[in-house]
Motif scaffolding. Structure first.
Motif, PDB file in Angstrom:
ATOM      1  N   ASP A 216       2.267   1.746 -17.607  1.00  0.00           N
ATOM      2  CA  ASP A 216       3.327   1.321 -17.022  1.00  0.00           C
ATOM      3  C   ASP A 216       4.792   1.796 -17.527  1.00  0.00           C
ATOM      4  N   GLY A 217       4.481   2.509 -18.701  1.00  0.00           N
ATOM      5  CA  GLY A 217       5.729   3.148 -19.055  1.00  0.00           C
ATOM      6  C   GLY A 217       6.324   2.311 -20.358  1.00  0.00           C
ATOM      7  N   THR A 218       5.741   1.456 -20.839  1.00  0.00           N
ATOM      8  CA  THR A 218       6.186   0.408 -21.793  1.00  0.00           C
ATOM      9  C   THR A 218       5.686   1.037 -23.141  1.00  0.00           C
ATOM     10  N   LEU A 219       6.395   0.681 -24.188  1.00  0.00           N
ATOM     11  CA  LEU A 219       5.878   1.338 -25.430  1.00  0.00           C
ATOM     12  C   LEU A 219       5.745   0.055 -26.452  1.00  0.00           C
ATOM     13  N   TRP A 220       4.717   0.193 -27.447  1.00  0.00           N
ATOM     14  CA  TRP A 220       4.346  -0.907 -28.157  1.00  0.00           C
ATOM     15  C   TRP A 220       4.078  -0.104 -29.426  1.00  0.00           C
ATOM     16  N   CYS A 221       4.448  -1.050 -30.654  1.00  0.00           N
ATOM     17  CA  CYS A 221       3.963  -0.697 -32.116  1.00  0.00           C
ATOM     18  C   CYS A 221       3.497  -1.839 -32.656  1.00  0.00           C
ATOM     19  N   TRP A 222       3.040  -1.560 -34.020  1.00  0.00           N
ATOM     20  CA  TRP A 222       2.248  -2.213 -34.923  1.00  0.00           C
ATOM     21  C   TRP A 222       2.066  -1.939 -36.208  1.00  0.00           C
ATOM     22  N   GLY A 223       1.927  -2.566 -37.276  1.00  0.00           N
ATOM     23  CA  GLY A 223       1.459  -2.100 -38.539  1.00  0.00           C
ATOM     24  C   GLY A 223       2.646  -2.467 -39.358  1.00  0.00           C
ATOM     25  N   TYR A 224       2.925  -1.392 -40.414  1.00  0.00           N
ATOM     26  CA  TYR A 224       4.159  -1.861 -41.455  1.00  0.00           C
ATOM     27  C   TYR A 224       5.339  -1.305 -40.884  1.00  0.00           C
ATOM     28  N   SER A 225       6.501  -2.023 -41.147  1.00  0.00           N
ATOM     29  CA  SER A 225       7.782  -1.589 -40.854  1.00  0.00           C
ATOM     30  C   SER A 225       8.782  -1.638 -41.946  1.00  0.00           C
ATOM     31  N   SER A 226       8.468  -0.931 -42.959  1.00  0.00           N
ATOM     32  CA  SER A 226       9.155  -0.748 -44.067  1.00  0.00           C
ATOM     33  C   SER A 226      10.584  -0.227 -43.919  1.00  0.00           C
ATOM     34  N   ASP A 227      10.740   0.446 -42.847  1.00  0.00           N
ATOM     35  CA  ASP A 227      12.125   0.885 -42.678  1.00  0.00           C
ATOM     36  C   ASP A 227      12.598   0.982 -41.112  1.00  0.00           C
ATOM     37  N   GLY A 228      11.805   0.011 -40.524  1.00  0.00           N
ATOM     38  CA  GLY A 228      12.153  -0.140 -39.085  1.00  0.00           C
ATOM     39  C   GLY A 228      11.330   0.799 -38.348  1.00  0.00           C
ATOM     40  N   GLN A 229      10.134   1.369 -38.818  1.00  0.00           N
ATOM     41  CA  GLN A 229       9.649   2.424 -37.887  1.00  0.00           C
ATOM     42  C   GLN A 229       8.735   1.777 -36.511  1.00  0.00           C
ATOM     43  N   LEU A 230       8.907   0.549 -36.687  1.00  0.00           N
ATOM     44  CA  LEU A 230       8.247  -0.079 -35.512  1.00  0.00           C
ATOM     45  C   LEU A 230       9.043  -0.386 -34.186  1.00  0.00           C
ATOM     46  N   GLY A 231      10.414  -0.064 -34.674  1.00  0.00           N
ATOM     47  CA  GLY A 231      11.447  -0.170 -33.485  1.00  0.00           C
ATOM     48  C   GLY A 231      11.772  -1.645 -33.129  1.00  0.00           C
ATOM     49  N   LEU A 232      11.331  -2.751 -33.675  1.00  0.00           N
ATOM     50  CA  LEU A 232      11.199  -4.188 -33.106  1.00  0.00           C
ATOM     51  C   LEU A 232      12.588  -4.747 -33.616  1.00  0.00           C
ATOM     52  N   GLY A 233      13.486  -4.037 -34.235  1.00  0.00           N
ATOM     53  CA  GLY A 233      14.652  -4.789 -34.826  1.00  0.00           C
ATOM     54  C   GLY A 233      14.712  -5.492 -36.105  1.00  0.00           C
ATOM     55  N   THR A 234      13.288  -5.483 -36.598  1.00  0.00           N
ATOM     56  CA  THR A 234      13.096  -6.257 -38.000  1.00  0.00           C
ATOM     57  C   THR A 234      12.519  -5.276 -39.061  1.00  0.00           C
ATOM     58  N   LEU A 235      12.134  -5.723 -40.255  1.00  0.00           N
ATOM     59  CA  LEU A 235      11.496  -5.140 -41.355  1.00  0.00           C
ATOM     60  C   LEU A 235      10.125  -6.249 -41.483  1.00  0.00           C
ATOM     61  N   GLY A 236       9.451  -5.513 -42.126  1.00  0.00           N
ATOM     62  CA  GLY A 236       8.145  -6.453 -42.379  1.00  0.00           C
ATOM     63  C   GLY A 236       6.796  -5.802 -41.607  1.00  0.00           C
ATOM     64  N   SER A 237       5.826  -6.451 -41.226  1.00  0.00           N
ATOM     65  CA  SER A 237       4.818  -6.145 -40.712  1.00  0.00           C
ATOM     66  C   SER A 237       4.350  -6.907 -39.249  1.00  0.00           C
ATOM     67  N   GLN A 238       3.730  -6.088 -38.300  1.00  0.00           N
ATOM     68  CA  GLN A 238       3.473  -6.719 -37.095  1.00  0.00           C
ATOM     69  C   GLN A 238       1.967  -6.328 -36.821  1.00  0.00           C
ATOM     70  N   THR A 239       1.160  -7.503 -36.755  1.00  0.00           N
ATOM     71  CA  THR A 239      -0.440  -7.399 -36.834  1.00  0.00           C
ATOM     72  C   THR A 239      -1.074  -7.065 -35.669  1.00  0.00           C
ATOM     73  N   THR A 240      -0.315  -7.283 -34.438  1.00  0.00           N
ATOM     74  CA  THR A 240      -0.892  -6.826 -33.208  1.00  0.00           C
ATOM     75  C   THR A 240       0.324  -6.020 -32.335  1.00  0.00           C
ATOM     76  N   PRO A 241      -0.142  -5.471 -31.443  1.00  0.00           N
ATOM     77  CA  PRO A 241       0.961  -4.612 -30.771  1.00  0.00           C
ATOM     78  C   PRO A 241       1.788  -5.622 -30.195  1.00  0.00           C
ATOM     79  N   ALA A 242       3.086  -5.014 -30.333  1.00  0.00           N
ATOM     80  CA  ALA A 242       4.782  -5.777 -29.879  1.00  0.00           C
ATOM     81  C   ALA A 242       5.443  -4.783 -28.948  1.00  0.00           C
ATOM     82  N   GLN A 243       5.797  -5.113 -27.824  1.00  0.00           N
ATOM     83  CA  GLN A 243       6.641  -4.190 -27.016  1.00  0.00           C
ATOM     84  C   GLN A 243       7.933  -3.992 -27.910  1.00  0.00           C
ATOM     85  N   VAL A 244       8.493  -2.575 -27.592  1.00  0.00           N
ATOM     86  CA  VAL A 244       9.544  -2.010 -28.321  1.00  0.00           C
ATOM     87  C   VAL A 244      10.636  -2.210 -27.144  1.00  0.00           C
ATOM     88  N   GLY A 245      11.438  -3.154 -27.277  1.00  0.00           N
ATOM     89  CA  GLY A 245      12.660  -3.225 -25.993  1.00  0.00           C
ATOM     90  C   GLY A 245      12.078  -3.735 -24.843  1.00  0.00           C
TER      91      GLY A 245
END
Length: 396
Positions: A216-245
């Motif tokens: 459906d064209g949506t983007l999802w990321c999860w895992g470690y976000s030491s420098d914002g690499q998940l794109g979720l606007g926060t630092l830290g970890s995401q244990t399951t897929p979270a939509q980016v924007g």
């Protein structure tokens, strides 16, 4: 690179890379395939075209149009899949023809055959080969018995793959929840399904994070976000897929060491660590996607480590980020914080793949590589690095 960088993760990555490169430089194996190098014109002998290429920590693999799979470079963990741990500065064939997709991780490789089976080989200390063990494999080992695999992505110590039914599966190291199944298990030696969604289109694995695009064209990321690499606007970890924007126009995504880039509606966006300019913009790390220049003709992006490359619809190739080994391909070793054009060719169509070395494919199926070559990963029979693309023709 900044106050939020996880020093332990970075140190482990760098130590592992140094071991791979040192091992690769120590011995260069016997030639299993004749490789010719030309600096700008096609080789005199016409060889089968290359349809796919991937770059790992210190090795490269490519699939020819005839379905043959070839790998070369560092082979410390058996990541070349030729049944040995002999480093090779020229390509060696992996099994028999019939390969459809391949991806190289730091020290392991996985590939899908045309019959839908999935095979992995190389390092396996964290179960990243998915065969139920932690035993290193120097030759392809089948992952389960399923015949419906379509795409695979090999990261540092974890692997993820998509099946034809749209389900997503991950396995290997899960220290930072990069498998997308929660914080447990710590290590998974066989594939685990990520959620219940059946509309995954693609997946990409970084060092300690993972991202995927759904149909459906949506983007999802999860895992470690030491420098914002998940794109979720926060630092830290995401244990399951979270939509980016909220955008639903993403067509591709690539995960680097601690940064991520993606294409949506022809525009290019990056986020995460930016110590080498790998976001394609100046400034510090970014916790949410930032647009890279104003072009609206980007078609695909690929990269790992701290370097990325992307293609435009006009056939031009652009790279940026870390350039210590010339992997940006602009004739220098200066890091680039904006997309830098690679030569003047307008017929780039395949790849691009970027790490400490980079490779891409032209419209005629010609394979071109550049950057670090300390492990023979450029496949030209030497260990000399180069900062501009040179063609490598597979013969045999």
């Amino acid at each position: 690179m900044d106050g939020y960088q996880d020093g332990r993760l970075r140190a482990r990555w760098r130590r592992a890379t140094r071991l791979l490169v040192a091992a690769a430089a120590a011995t260069i194996g016997s030639v299993a395939l004749v490789a010719a190098l030309t600096a700008g014109t096609a080789a005199a002998s016409v060889a089968p075209a290359v349809s796919a290429v991937t770059t790992g920590g210190a090795h490269t693999c490519a699939i020819r149009a005839d379905g043959g799979l070839w790998c070369w470079g560092g082979n410390y963990s058996g990541q070349l899949g030729d049944g040995t741990t002999t480093n090779r500065s020229t390509p060696a064939q992996v099994g028999t023809a019939g390969w459809a997709a391949v991806d190289a991780g730091a020290s392991h490789t996985c590939a899908v055959r045309t019959d839908g089976t999935l095979w992995c080989w190389g390092a396996n200390s964290r179960g990243q080969l998915g065969d139920g063990t932690t035993t290193r494999r120097p030759a392809p080992t089948q992952v389960g018995t399923a015949t419906t695999w379509s795409r695979v992505s090999a990261g540092y110590e974890h692997t993820c793959a998509v099946r034809t039914d749209g389900t997503l599966w991950c396995w290997g190291f899960n220290r930072t929840a990069q498998l997308g199944v929660g914080v447990s298990p710590y290590v998974a030696t066989t594939p685990l399904q990520v959620g219940t969604a059946t509309n995954w289109a693609s997946v990409t694995t970084g060092f300690a994070h993972t991202c995927g695009v759904r149909t459906d064209g949506t983007l999802w990321c999860w895992g470690y976000s030491s420098d914002g690499q998940l794109g979720l606007g926060t630092l830290g970890s995401q244990t399951t897929p979270a939509q980016v924007g909220t955008a639903a126009t993403w067509t591709g995504v690539t995960a680097g060491y601690a940064h991520t880039c993606g294409v949506r509606s022809g525009t290019l966006w990056c986020w995460g660590e930016n110590g080498y300019g790998q976001l394609g913009v100046s400034g510090n790390y970014q916790t949410a996607p930032v647009q890279v220049d104003t072009a609206t003709t980007w078609s695909r992006v690929g990269g790992s480590g701290d370097t990325s490359c992307a293609l435009r619809t006009d056939g031009s190739l652009w790279c940026w980020g870390k350039n210590s080994a010339g992997q940006v391909g602009d004739g220098t070793t200066s890091h680039r914080n904006a997309p830098t054009r690679v030569g003047t060719a307008t017929d780039w169509t395949g790849g691009p793949a970027a790490a400490e070395h980079s490779c891409a494919i032209r419209a005629d199926g010609g394979l071109w590589c550049w950057g670090d070559n300390s492990g023979g990963q450029l496949g030209d029979g030497t260990t000399a690095q180069r900062s501009t693309p040179a063609q490598m023709t597979l013969l045999g």
